[in-house]
Design a protein around this motif. Structure first.
Motif, short mmCIF file in Angstrom:
data_model
loop_
_atom_site.label_atom_id
_atom_site.label_comp_id
_atom_site.label_asym_id
_atom_site.label_seq_id
_atom_site.Cartn_x
_atom_site.Cartn_y
_atom_site.Cartn_z
N LYS A 99 27.78 -9.44 -47.71
CA LYS A 99 27.12 -10.35 -48.85
C LYS A 99 25.52 -10.78 -48.16
N LYS A 100 25.55 -11.20 -47.21
CA LYS A 100 24.18 -11.53 -46.53
C LYS A 100 23.17 -10.31 -46.74
N TYR A 101 23.73 -9.13 -46.21
CA TYR A 101 22.83 -8.01 -46.23
C TYR A 101 22.39 -7.50 -47.44
N ILE A 102 23.31 -7.69 -48.65
CA ILE A 102 22.82 -7.55 -49.97
C ILE A 102 21.84 -8.27 -50.35
N ASN A 103 22.13 -9.63 -50.32
CA ASN A 103 21.12 -10.76 -50.67
C ASN A 103 19.90 -10.61 -50.01
N ASN A 104 19.84 -10.39 -48.61
CA ASN A 104 18.48 -10.44 -47.84
C ASN A 104 17.77 -9.19 -48.06
N SER A 105 18.43 -8.11 -48.47
CA SER A 105 17.62 -6.94 -48.67
C SER A 105 16.97 -6.83 -50.18
N ILE A 106 17.23 -7.88 -51.19
CA ILE A 106 16.60 -7.97 -52.27
C ILE A 106 15.51 -9.10 -52.39
N GLN A 107 15.80 -10.14 -51.71
CA GLN A 107 15.04 -11.42 -51.72
C GLN A 107 14.85 -11.96 -50.34
N ASP A 108 14.03 -12.78 -49.96
CA ASP A 108 13.65 -13.49 -48.81
C ASP A 108 14.95 -14.49 -48.55
N GLU A 109 15.60 -14.65 -47.44
CA GLU A 109 16.70 -15.55 -47.13
C GLU A 109 16.18 -17.09 -47.59
N PHE A 110 15.19 -17.34 -47.40
CA PHE A 110 14.65 -18.73 -47.55
C PHE A 110 13.80 -19.35 -48.84
N GLU A 111 13.32 -18.11 -49.36
CA GLU A 111 12.33 -18.22 -50.69
C GLU A 111 13.14 -17.47 -51.74
N ASP A 112 13.80 -17.89 -52.77
CA ASP A 112 14.42 -17.21 -53.70
C ASP A 112 13.49 -16.24 -54.69
N LYS A 113 12.32 -16.72 -54.61
CA LYS A 113 11.50 -15.99 -55.60
C LYS A 113 10.45 -14.85 -54.68
N LYS A 114 10.87 -14.72 -53.29
CA LYS A 114 10.13 -13.84 -52.72
C LYS A 114 10.75 -12.81 -52.41
N ARG A 115 10.30 -11.65 -53.38
CA ARG A 115 11.21 -10.39 -53.19
C ARG A 115 10.84 -9.51 -52.06
N LYS A 116 11.89 -8.68 -51.55
CA LYS A 116 11.44 -7.74 -50.33
C LYS A 116 10.58 -6.59 -50.82
N LEU A 117 10.59 -6.12 -52.23
CA LEU A 117 9.94 -5.08 -52.63
C LEU A 117 9.23 -5.65 -53.88
N LYS A 118 8.05 -5.10 -54.12
CA LYS A 118 7.44 -5.53 -55.33
C LYS A 118 6.11 -4.20 -55.75
N PHE A 119 6.15 -4.15 -56.80
CA PHE A 119 5.22 -3.15 -57.55
C PHE A 119 3.63 -3.44 -57.83
N LEU A 120 2.66 -2.97 -57.37
CA LEU A 120 1.57 -3.18 -57.78
C LEU A 120 1.00 -2.01 -58.82
N THR A 121 1.57 -1.02 -59.07
CA THR A 121 1.42 0.12 -59.86
C THR A 121 1.00 -0.27 -61.29
N ASN A 122 1.87 -1.31 -61.77
CA ASN A 122 1.48 -1.57 -63.23
C ASN A 122 2.46 -2.94 -63.38
N ASP A 123 1.85 -3.94 -64.17
CA ASP A 123 2.51 -5.20 -64.34
C ASP A 123 3.50 -4.99 -64.94
N SER A 124 3.75 -4.29 -65.82
CA SER A 124 4.85 -4.06 -66.49
C SER A 124 6.26 -3.48 -65.88
N TYR A 125 5.96 -2.62 -64.51
CA TYR A 125 6.79 -2.12 -63.79
C TYR A 125 7.46 -3.41 -63.05
#
Length: 550
Positions: free
Chosen positions: A104-130
């Motif tokens: 569970k920890k692996y899954i959660n922490n690979s999607i978002q920061d362990e201490f900041e829920d809104k800080k995603r591990k991966l984000k896109f700058l290619t297009n706002d809609s993406y």
């Protein structure tokens, strides 16, 4: 900072607290399809069941440390990294209750920061809609649909589409191989490894990428150019304005069946008026840096130049039609686009000069090295508003230096015109300039356009009575003995005697050959050496009228 390369597992790449990633705005959109996902899941599951204790190598990840965003730019590996993140979300939303705390920890922490829920591990700058699609329909939680038409229902959202495919493939394999999802999840994070290469600069990362990614297209110089120009804009409004303008340029080119790469290379030749020594983006950025213009001013100029480029290639005149058959398109397109953009006064005369110059060189067998510098000199002359006489003088000097006209004449009067790369193009030049129309229909050189031997290559007895062996050898593949036909007419004409050939050209199936160079034959009652010489004179008179102007 030096280039660092390490073998790291998915846990160290995605779960580690200090590592966050982004796909830069110059990257292409996420594009993996159903087949890519099926292959990935098959490979992962097979490796898990057959070699559970071994590592599974899954390619490379090329990164650049982006200090301004405190994230790592993904130069190569976007498709795998994005897919791994989607897979984590699929496992979370299907099997989270079946997982042990470690998984569970692996899954959660690979999607978002362990201490900041809104800080995603991966984000896109290619297009706002993406980024919005990825955030709202995958990262926050996937609402799975039972549809059988995944591609159609989620055609506008590749992330959600692939989440559904991954769900189906995962469920199928887990059931088929009787795999425990908790064990598989832990194995995935700990045993799937990639070569992670962290580079000190964008330039070094692209060089590494080009070496490693031999199965795909290298990162486009256009993407780097776009990103570099956008990064110089400080506020979001200006960046959005730049993006809109850039996309409008790209769309307008595509609407006209042209590509951005071709236009920007032409723009580079216009700006540089010299032979480029580096990649497109590097050369252009160096030139533009000296002009002290803002990125918005630059994209405005690129946009205006692109209109001149489109108008140049869409010109329906005879000269442009002839130029389109040339192999080295960059030179004449750069010259004429520059002339159009700078509103050069003598464009029609310039086009005529270019056809004459390039066709003499082409038919004489000149290499690109012979025409390159002269072509660049012409761009300089146009930018300096030089009179057409100065341009013609430059072209004439080059032709004289290499005795190009002499070689050209030997080729067009030679006995082996057929089979040369320019054979159909030269007859089409005659065709266009035999018409009264200023803007005749463009005729593409493709498999529908046939080159017909009037005196056939395979001779019947009737033909052998008209020509002796020496005449056959001299004239069969000459320009005078060749004409243009559609594929259908060529089949109809076959190896018949001249009278029957003309009947096929003229009215077989009530269809007359549309080519003027072929209609000339309608006035001939026979085909012999005398007629061949007469037709040679007619053809060469038209060729010289267009090509021999210096």
């Amino acid at each position: 900072m030096k280039i660092e390369a390490e073998i790291e597992n998915v846990k160290n790449i995605l779960v580690a607290d200090e590592k966050f990633y982004q796909v830069p705005d110059y990257q292409r959109p996420y594009s993996w399809d159903k087949d890519n996902l099926s292959d990935l899941i098959d490979d992962l599951m097979s490796s898990f069941t057959d070699n559970k204790n071994d590592n599974y190598f899954c390619g490379s990840l090329v990164l650049v440390n982006n200090e301004s965003d405190n994230r790592l730019d993904i130069i190569d590996g976007q498709q795998r990294t994005t897919t791994f993140t989607i897979l984590a979300c699929v496992i979370r939303d299907l099997y989270f209750s079946d997982l042990e705390p470690k998984a569970k920890k692996y899954i959660n922490n690979s999607i978002q920061d362990e201490f900041e829920d809104k800080k995603r591990k991966l984000k896109f700058l290619t297009n706002d809609s993406y980024q919005i699609d990825f955030e709202e329909t995958v990262l926050k939680g996937i609402t799975f649909s039972e549809t059988k038409h995944i591609e159609k229902e989620f055609s506008a959202n590749k992330y959600l589409q692939n989440a559904h495919f991954l769900k189906n493939f995962l469920e199928e394999k887990l059931d088929e191989l009787n795999i425990d999802i908790n064990e598989f999840t832990i194995w995935f994070y700990e045993n799937v490894v990639l070569t992670v290469i962290t580079c000190p600069s964008q330039d070094s990362a692209i060089q590494i990428f080009n070496v490693l990614n031999d199965r795909g297209m290298p990162l486009s110089s256009i993407d780097i150019l776009k990103s570099s120009l956008m990064q110089k804009l400080e506020n979001k409004e200006d960046r959005n304005a730049f993006k809109v303008k850039w996309e409008n340029v790209d769309s307008n080119l595509k609407f006209n069946d042209f590509d951005l790469d071709g236009m920007l290379n032409t723009y580079l030749y216009y700006k540089l008026a010299a032979n480029p020594k580096n990649r497109l983006d590097k050369e252009l950025l160096n030139v533009l840096a000296k002009e002290d213009k803002t990125s918005l001013e630059i994209i405005k100029e690129i946009s205006e130049f692109s209109i001149s480029y489109i108008e140049t290639l869409n010109s329906g005149d005879k000269y442009t039609h002839c130029l389109k058959y040339l192999k080295h398109k960059i030179y004449w397109t750069s010259i004429l686009s520059t002339a159009k953009y700078t509103r050069y006064k003598h464009i029609k005369r310039l086009k005529h000069s270019l056809v004459a110059y390039y066709y003499q060189n082409w038919i004489a067998g000149a290499t690109v090295a012979r025409i390159k510098q002269t072509s660049l000199n012409i761009i300089k002359l146009i930018k300096n508003e030089a009179p057409i006489e100065d341009i013609n003088k430059e072209l004439k000097l080059n032709l004289k230096r290499y005795s190009t006209k002499k070689t050209f004449e030997e080729e067009v009067y030679g006995r082996y015109v057929y089979g040369r790369k320019w054979d159909r193009a030269l007859l089409l030049l005659v065709e266009y300039f035999s018409s009264d129309l200023d803007n005749p229909t463009y005729i593409p050189i493709n498999n529908k356009l046939h080159l017909e031997h009037i005196l056939p290559q395979t001779l019947t007895d009737e033909w052998k009575e008209i020509f002796n062996e020496k005449e056959i050898e001299s004239w069969t593949h000459s320009l005078a003995n060749l004409t243009l036909l559609s594929m259908r007419k060529n089949i109809q004409a076959k190896n018949n005697i001249f009278k029957d050939k003309v009947a096929a050209y003229k009215n077989k199936d009530n269809v007359i050959s549309s080519f003027l160079v072929t209609q000339y034959l309608f006035g001939c009652t026979k085909w012999d050496v005398e007629e061949l010489k007469a037709r040679e004179d007619v053809l060469m008179e038209k060729v010289y009228e267009v090509v021999d102007i210096f």
